[in-house]
Design a protein around this motif. Structure first.
Motif, PDB file in Angstrom:
ATOM      1  N   ASP A   1      -2.944  -7.232  -8.812  1.00  0.00           N
ATOM      2  CA  ASP A   1      -2.970  -8.662  -8.490  1.00  0.00           C
ATOM      3  C   ASP A   1      -3.111  -9.502  -9.756  1.00  0.00           C
ATOM      4  OD1 ASP A   1      -3.391  -8.528  -5.349  1.00  0.00           O
ATOM      5  OD2 ASP A   1      -4.683  -7.033  -6.262  1.00  0.00           O
TER       6      ASP A   1
ATOM      7  N   VAL B   1      -6.993   1.610  -7.866  1.00  0.00           N
ATOM      8  CA  VAL B   1      -6.229   0.521  -8.474  1.00  0.00           C
ATOM      9  C   VAL B   1      -7.037  -0.755  -8.569  1.00  0.00           C
ATOM     10  CG1 VAL B   1      -5.143  -0.155  -6.285  1.00  0.00           C
ATOM     11  CG2 VAL B   1      -3.997  -0.661  -8.445  1.00  0.00           C
ATOM     12  N   GLY B   2      -7.932  -1.009  -7.633  1.00  0.00           N
ATOM     13  CA  GLY B   2      -8.735  -2.231  -7.676  1.00  0.00           C
ATOM     14  C   GLY B   2      -7.875  -3.474  -7.698  1.00  0.00           C
TER      15      GLY B   2
ATOM     16  N   SER C   1      -9.465  -0.003  -2.109  1.00  0.00           N
ATOM     17  CA  SER C   1      -8.710  -0.253  -3.343  1.00  0.00           C
ATOM     18  C   SER C   1      -9.235   0.562  -4.520  1.00  0.00           C
ATOM     19  CB  SER C   1      -8.746  -1.748  -3.703  1.00  0.00           C
ATOM     20  OG  SER C   1      -9.889  -2.089  -4.458  1.00  0.00           O
TER      21      SER C   1
ATOM     22  N   PHE D   1      -8.529 -13.677  -4.599  1.00  0.00           N
ATOM     23  CA  PHE D   1      -7.222 -13.124  -4.976  1.00  0.00           C
ATOM     24  C   PHE D   1      -6.110 -14.140  -4.791  1.00  0.00           C
ATOM     25  CE2 PHE D   1      -7.762  -8.856  -6.493  1.00  0.00           C
ATOM     26  CZ  PHE D   1      -9.115  -8.683  -6.265  1.00  0.00           C
TER      27      PHE D   1
ATOM     28  N   PRO E   1      -3.843  -2.192  -3.191  1.00  0.00           N
ATOM     29  CA  PRO E   1      -4.309  -3.131  -4.223  1.00  0.00           C
ATOM     30  C   PRO E   1      -5.307  -4.122  -3.604  1.00  0.00           C
ATOM     31  CG  PRO E   1      -1.917  -2.888  -4.322  1.00  0.00           C
ATOM     32  CD  PRO E   1      -2.381  -2.183  -3.082  1.00  0.00           C
ATOM     33  N   GLN E   2      -6.321  -4.463  -4.364  1.00  0.00           N
ATOM     34  CA  GLN E   2      -7.451  -5.196  -3.804  1.00  0.00           C
ATOM     35  C   GLN E   2      -7.075  -6.530  -3.148  1.00  0.00           C
ATOM     36  OE1 GLN E   2     -11.872  -6.497  -5.352  1.00  0.00           O
ATOM     37  NE2 GLN E   2     -10.699  -5.070  -6.544  1.00  0.00           N
ATOM     38  N   GLY E   3      -6.162  -7.255  -3.788  1.00  0.00           N
ATOM     39  CA  GLY E   3      -5.755  -8.536  -3.215  1.00  0.00           C
ATOM     40  C   GLY E   3      -4.928  -8.351  -1.948  1.00  0.00           C
ATOM     41  N   ASN E   4      -4.149  -7.281  -1.901  1.00  0.00           N
ATOM     42  CA  ASN E   4      -3.396  -6.987  -0.678  1.00  0.00           C
ATOM     43  C   ASN E   4      -4.339  -6.551   0.439  1.00  0.00           C
ATOM     44  OD1 ASN E   4      -1.110  -7.616  -2.079  1.00  0.00           O
ATOM     45  ND2 ASN E   4      -0.210  -5.556  -2.030  1.00  0.00           N
TER      46      ASN E   4
END
Lengths: 255, 217
Positions: free
Chosen positions: B132, B127-128, A77, B89, A102-105
Motif C-alpha cells: 500500500d 507483507v504488512g 497481512s 490506508f 496486503p494490509q490496506g486491502n
C-alpha cells in the motif's frame, strides 16, 4: 430498553460455533481483546477462520487460540514476527491455512463488507504475486485489482469505554481494526475497561456507533491506567516493575 | 567514505521539507526521524492509525496502546490524530502522504520494488503495509545499501524477487550514491566517495550521470 451489556466474557462470546469466521481486532498486542479470546478458548469452538492483522504474539490471546488447535485458517497481512512462534510452528507443520492480504486491502475488504460494497478495484498489489489470478482493470491509466469484501459471523473487539447502547470509544492506536470489524460482522462483541452511563460519552467523540455493536462486556481497567489516569508501563505488554523490584514491592504492599 | 546507516538517515532527512506528511518504514528508515530538523513541523504517519507520532517514551512511561508500525512504543505530539485502519490506508492509497521511505531487497531501473519476500521455499510470507505504501505516497524513497552482504547489486535491470509494487519508486538512497528513477533508467544525482563509472561497474547497469546538475528545488 436496549441493553447490550453482558455479565462476563463467557456470556459475551456464547454461541460462537465450530466453523465460524471470527474477526479479532488488534495490531500486534494493541487492541487485542485478550479476555474475549480467553473466553473463546474456554468455549472451545473449532475449525475457526480468524481475521486479524497478525497471527498472534507470544503465548497469550490469539497465539493461545492457535496453540489450542481451534483455528483452521487465518486471514492476515503480517503473520511473521519476532514473537509469532506459535503460528510459525503450525504453518511449517502444514496445520494452519494462511491467506496473506496486503494490509490496506485487508482493511478495505473489511470496510467494504460493513458498508455493503460488492467488490472494489484497488491499485495495491497489482503486478505482484498477491494479485495472481485476480481480475484486473486499467481505469484512467492506472492498473487496479478486483478485491472482494471479507465478512464475518463474529467480531471480537478491544475498545476502551462503551455504554449499554453499544457506543464505543477506543484508546490511541488500539483503535486500529475495531471500528471496521464492528461493522463487518453479523454479531459484534466489544470488551471495554468500563461500561459508562448512557449520555456519558460525548456524541461528537463516539467512534463506533452502537448500531454496529451487539454485545458489550466490561473487563476492568487496563494495568497502565489508574482511575482513568495514565500511569505507564515498563514494557509493551503493559507490565510494571519488570526491571524494578521496588515497584513490584509497592504494588504488592498496596494489595 | 560511503555513508553508514545513521549518516544516510541524516542525508535523507535533509530532503524532507517542513509541512510534509511522511511515513517511515519499519527498520532503518525509522532512524530518519532522529535527524529531522529540530522544531520543523513534519507530521509522521504510522499505518496503525496515527498522525503526529513522537519519539519513544521514557522508561516507565510506555503506553501499550500507543505503538508504531514496528510495534515499538512511541509517543504522541501535540496535534496528533488517531483513526482506524481503513482511514489510515486511504491516506496512503489516496495519495495524501508526501513521502514514504522503505527498505528494499531489489529496485529495478523501471522503479519496480521488491522488499517483502525473497521467495525462498519454506519461508513464512508477510507483507504488512508495504504494498500500500509503495503505490500510495507521492514520493516513494528507498533507503538501502547498494550491495547485499554477498556483494550483489540491489539495483537491477529487472527484479528477481517477488514484487511489492510496479514502477513505484522515485528515488533510491544508498550508502554509495543517490539515484533517481527516470524514464532513461537510474540517474546518479549524488555520490559518496565514488564515481559514476565505479557505480556502473558495481551495478552492471548503464547509469545516467546527473551529479553535476543542481537538484531541482
Amino acid at each position: 430498553m436496549i441493553d447490550k451489556v453482558r455479565a462476563d466474557a463467557a456470556d459475551a462470546v456464547s454461541g460462537i460455533e465450530d466453523g465460524s469466521t471470527v474477526m479479532i481486532s488488534g495490531f500486534g498486542r494493541a487492541g487485542q481483546p485478550v479476555e474475549l479470546i480467553d473466553a473463546l478458548i474456554e468455549l472451545g469452538p473449532r475449525d475457526l477462520t480468524i481475521v486479524n492483522n497478525n497471527a498472534g504474539n507470544g503465548d497469550v490471546g490469539l497465539a493461545r487460540l492457535l496453540a489450542n488447535r481451534q483455528v483452521r485458517k487465518i486471514i492476515c497481512s503480517f503473520p511473521r514476527q519476532v514473537d509469532s512462534w506459535v503460528f510459525d510452528g503450525l504453518y511449517r507443520a502444514g496445520e494452519i491455512e494462511l491467506e496473506l492480504v496486503p494490509q490496506g486491502n485487508l482493511a478495505e475488504r473489511i470496510r467494504a463488507a460493513g458498508a455493503g460494497i460488492g467488490a472494489f478495484f484497488t491499485p495495491t498489489g497489482f503486478g505482484t504475486p498477491l494479485a495472481e489470478g485476480k481480475e484486473t482493470r486499467n481505469i484512467d491509466g492506472t492498473d487496479y485489482v478486483l478485491e472482494y469484501p471479507i465478512r464475518a459471523d463474529y467480531a471480537l473487539i478491544g475498545g476502551f469505554l462503551a455504554d449499554r447502547l453499544g457506543n464505543v470509544v477506543y484508546r490511541k492506536t488500539s483503535r486500529n481494526f475495531g471500528p471496521i470489524m464492528a461493522a463487518a460482522a453479523a454479531t459484534s462483541i466489544v470488551q471495554v475497561d468500563e461500561v459508562v452511563e448512557v449520555g456519558a460519552l460525548d456524541p461528537e467523540a463516539v467512534v463506533t456507533p452502537g448500531i454496529y455493536v451487539d454485545r458489550v462486556v466490561a473487563v476492568g481497567e487496563r494495568p497502565w491506567l489508574e482511575h482513568g489516569v495514565f500511569v505507564g508501563a515498563d514494557d509493551a505488554e503493559g507490565h510494571r516493575g519488570t526491571d524494578a523490584g521496588t515497584v513490584a514491592a509497592t504494588e504488592g504492599g498496596a494489595a | 567514505m560511503s555513508l553508514d546507516r545513521r549518516a544516510l538517515a541524516a542525508r535523507i532527512a535533509q530532503d524532507i521539507p517542513e509541512g510534509s506528511y511522511v511515513n517511515l518504514g519499519i527498520g532503518a528508515p525509522t532512524l530518519i526521524s532522529d535527524y529531522l530538523p529540530e522544531g520543523a513541523e513534519i507530521i509522521l504517519h504510522t499505518e496503525n492509525g496515527m498522525l503526529g507520532m513522537g519519539p519513544q517514551p521514557k522508561p516507565g512511561e510506555i503506553d501499550p496502546d500507543l505503538i508504531n508500525a514496528g510495534k515499538i512504543p512511541v509517543t504522541e505530539l501535540p496535534g496528533a490524530a488517531y483513526f482506524h485502519h481503513a482511514d489510515s490506508f486511504a491516506m496512503m492509497r489516496g495519495g495524501h502522504l508526501d513521502f514514504c521511505v522503505l527498505g528494499a531487497f531489489q529496485v529495478s531501473q523501471h522503479g519496480d520494488l521488491a522488499n517483502w519476500s525473497t521467495g525462498e521455499p519454506g519461508a513464512i510470507p508477510a507483507v504488512g503495509g508495504a504494498m500500500d505504501l509503495a503505490i500510495g505516497a507521492k514520493q516513494v524513497y528507498v533507503m538501502t545499501d547498494l550491495l547485499t552482504k554477498k556483494g550483489e547489486s540491489k539495483l537491477v535491470a529487472e527484479c528477481g524477487y517477488p514484487l511489492t509494487g510496479v514502477r513505484c519508486v522515485t528515488r533510491v538512497y544508498t550508502d554509495r550514491a543517490v539515484f533517481d528513477v527516470t524514464p532513461e533508467g537510474f540517474a546518479v544525482i549524488e555520490t559518496f566517495d565514488t564515481t559514476v563509472d565505479e557505480l556502473s561497474s558495481l551495478t552492471g547497469l548503464t547509469l545516467v550521470d546527473r551529479t553535476s546538475i543542481p537538484e531541482e528545488a
